[in-house]
Design an enzyme around this catalytic site. Sequence first.
Site, PDB file in Angstrom:
ATOM      1  N   ASP A 161      47.988  41.689  42.415  1.00 29.22           N
ATOM      2  CA  ASP A 161      48.689  42.918  42.042  1.00 29.22           C
ATOM      3  C   ASP A 161      49.823  43.198  43.038  1.00 29.22           C
ATOM      4  O   ASP A 161      50.924  43.589  42.654  1.00 29.22           O
ATOM      5  CB  ASP A 161      47.696  44.076  42.005  1.00 29.22           C
ATOM      6  N   HIS A 189      41.219  46.784  41.144  1.00 25.19           N
ATOM      7  CA  HIS A 189      41.966  45.749  40.429  1.00 25.19           C
ATOM      8  C   HIS A 189      41.743  45.961  38.936  1.00 25.19           C
ATOM      9  O   HIS A 189      40.859  45.377  38.327  1.00 25.19           O
ATOM     10  CB  HIS A 189      41.517  44.343  40.839  1.00 25.19           C
TER      11      HIS A 189
HETATM   12  P1  NAX Z   1      37.252  30.587  33.509  1.00 28.37           P
HETATM   13  O1  NAX Z   1      36.401  31.097  32.407  1.00 28.37           O
HETATM   14  O2  NAX Z   1      38.274  29.543  33.248  1.00 28.37           O
HETATM   15  O3  NAX Z   1      36.306  29.990  34.654  1.00 28.37           O
HETATM   16  C1  NAX Z   1      35.210  30.675  35.157  1.00 28.37           C
HETATM   17  C2  NAX Z   1      34.179  29.637  35.541  1.00 28.37           C
HETATM   18  O4  NAX Z   1      33.120  30.324  36.194  1.00 28.37           O
HETATM   19  C3  NAX Z   1      33.579  28.897  34.366  1.00 28.37           C
HETATM   20  O5  NAX Z   1      33.711  27.510  34.571  1.00 28.37           O
HETATM   21  C4  NAX Z   1      32.115  29.347  34.371  1.00 28.37           C
HETATM   22  O6  NAX Z   1      31.224  28.316  33.973  1.00 28.37           O
HETATM   23  C5  NAX Z   1      31.921  29.727  35.832  1.00 28.37           C
HETATM   24  N1  NAX Z   1      30.826  30.649  36.078  1.00 28.37           N
HETATM   25  C6  NAX Z   1      30.420  31.696  35.313  1.00 28.37           C
HETATM   26  N2  NAX Z   1      29.351  32.275  35.858  1.00 28.37           N
HETATM   27  C7  NAX Z   1      29.090  31.630  36.996  1.00 28.37           C
HETATM   28  C8  NAX Z   1      28.091  31.764  37.979  1.00 28.37           C
HETATM   29  N3  NAX Z   1      27.153  32.691  37.884  1.00 28.37           N
HETATM   30  N4  NAX Z   1      28.115  30.916  39.026  1.00 28.37           N
HETATM   31  C9  NAX Z   1      29.049  29.951  39.116  1.00 28.37           C
HETATM   32  N5  NAX Z   1      30.004  29.756  38.198  1.00 28.37           N
HETATM   33  C10 NAX Z   1      30.024  30.593  37.156  1.00 28.37           C
HETATM   34  O7  NAX Z   1      37.873  31.871  34.203  1.00 28.37           O
HETATM   35  P2  NAX Z   1      39.098  31.970  35.215  1.00 28.37           P
HETATM   36  O8  NAX Z   1      40.347  32.110  34.450  1.00 28.37           O
HETATM   37  O9  NAX Z   1      38.990  30.888  36.219  1.00 28.37           O
HETATM   38  O10 NAX Z   1      38.824  33.401  35.870  1.00 28.37           O
HETATM   39  C11 NAX Z   1      37.721  33.623  36.715  1.00 28.37           C
HETATM   40  C12 NAX Z   1      37.561  35.100  36.999  1.00 28.37           C
HETATM   41  O11 NAX Z   1      38.690  35.618  37.678  1.00 28.37           O
HETATM   42  C13 NAX Z   1      37.408  35.970  35.751  1.00 28.37           C
HETATM   43  O12 NAX Z   1      36.361  36.886  35.967  1.00 28.37           O
HETATM   44  C14 NAX Z   1      38.736  36.687  35.666  1.00 28.37           C
HETATM   45  O13 NAX Z   1      38.612  37.904  34.988  1.00 28.37           O
HETATM   46  C15 NAX Z   1      39.041  36.871  37.123  1.00 28.37           C
HETATM   47  N6  NAX Z   1      40.424  37.189  37.486  1.00 28.37           N
HETATM   48  C16 NAX Z   1      40.635  38.027  38.540  1.00 28.37           C
HETATM   49  C17 NAX Z   1      41.882  38.349  39.025  1.00 28.37           C
HETATM   50  C18 NAX Z   1      42.065  39.258  40.192  1.00 28.37           C
HETATM   51  O14 NAX Z   1      43.216  39.561  40.515  1.00 28.37           O
HETATM   52  N7  NAX Z   1      41.032  39.751  40.875  1.00 28.37           N
HETATM   53  C19 NAX Z   1      43.091  37.825  38.347  1.00 28.37           C
HETATM   54  C20 NAX Z   1      42.842  36.606  37.528  1.00 28.37           C
HETATM   55  C21 NAX Z   1      41.544  36.576  36.776  1.00 28.37           C
HETATM   56  O15 NAX Z   1      41.698  37.269  35.563  1.00 28.37           O
END
Ligand code: NAX
Length: 328
Positions: A161, A189
């Site tokens: 952000d 966020h």
């Molecule tokens: P993806 O869905 O591409 O990847 C997430 C991965 O996490 C998947 O491979 C899944 O199998 C794995 N996973 C789920 N639960 C798990 C657990 N308990 N232990 C280990 N692995 C686990 O998502 P991606 O685009 O990489 O985003 C990841 C996270 O970042 C999401 O929650 C998203 O909302 C968040 N974000 C946060 C941002 C921020 O500024 N704080 C910005 C970007 C993003 O949106």
Amino acid sequence: SKPAVRVAVTGAAGQIGYALLFRIASGEMLGKDQPVILQLLEIPDEKAQKALHGVMMELDDCAFPLLQEVTAHSDPMTAFKDVDIALLVGARPRGPGMERKDLLQANAQIFTVQGKALNAVASRNVKVLVVGNPANTNAYIAMKSAPDLPAKNFTAMLRLDHNRALTQLAQKSGTAVKDIEKLIVWGNHSPTMYPDIRFATVNGESLEKKINDDVWNKDTFIPTVGKRGAAIIEARGLSSAASAANAAIDHVRDWVLGSNGKWVTMGVPSDGSYGIPEGVIYGFPVTTENGEYTIVQGLDINDFSRERMNKTLAELEEERNGVADLLK
Ligand code: NAX
């Protein structure tokens, strides 16, 4: 050479993971002289583990001189063993028909388990960055689940952000991002965050005065930064990944190596500063030095800012209340 730093990354086979791991391994996060060991966590699901192994094959194929070892895990108790840094990226995405409350609960479970595992096996001074959403509340849950670790070591990512706001400001004012300082993003966020330009400077001069457009600030700048995540999804069909990974690198690099007096935004447990209740993980302006951050003090909060800061605080308190039963 220096002893290796152990870095855990969860959700390592996801899209942020794919943009993040190679930069950590190349030394962009901890320095070009700092060997690293990556301990990667994914869910036990066969497809996720297979994808994780594919990413590890690519890491092998980069032959990074600083990358000492990479291990794959499906259990946080092994993934977090002795880690110095934990990047908690993996989270449960919102599925079709899932209410916000269900999403909170599903993630609360994940971050309770991971907080407990960090408490049990991580380095006693582990630095934790939560990226997975809802990031502030997930960080809060992990912190509360790890009573033996310093609470101040649990942080949430507001840096994306912050970086988004920097570029909006540079473009509006016709200046360079590198010359802008003292920008703040207060709060959660989420679209309620408050990017605050009142103290920002460009080459030492007031940016607010230079832009001199209060309507733009309120009606364009603040909503554009708040809704940027949705705009990326709309354009790309996928949520921000490379920019999110970049922000995670910035956050940890500055925390570990220092911000050289510059203000950066981190989601950190409040110490009561600016009337934000203690313990709430809230975006604050900080400076960092010797591996520690310090909240910038003494800033004047006007009525407009107080209203915005309270609104994003109220959302965080509502999220916290939504998971309170899990933390008993
Ligand atoms: P993806 O869905 O591409 O990847 C997430 C991965 O996490 C998947 O491979 C899944 O199998 C794995 N996973 C789920 N639960 C798990 C657990 N308990 N232990 C280990 N692995 C686990 O998502 P991606 O685009 O990489 O985003 C990841 C996270 O970042 C999401 O929650 C998203 O909302 C968040 N974000 C946060 C941002 C921020 O500024 N704080 C910005 C970007 C993003 O949106």
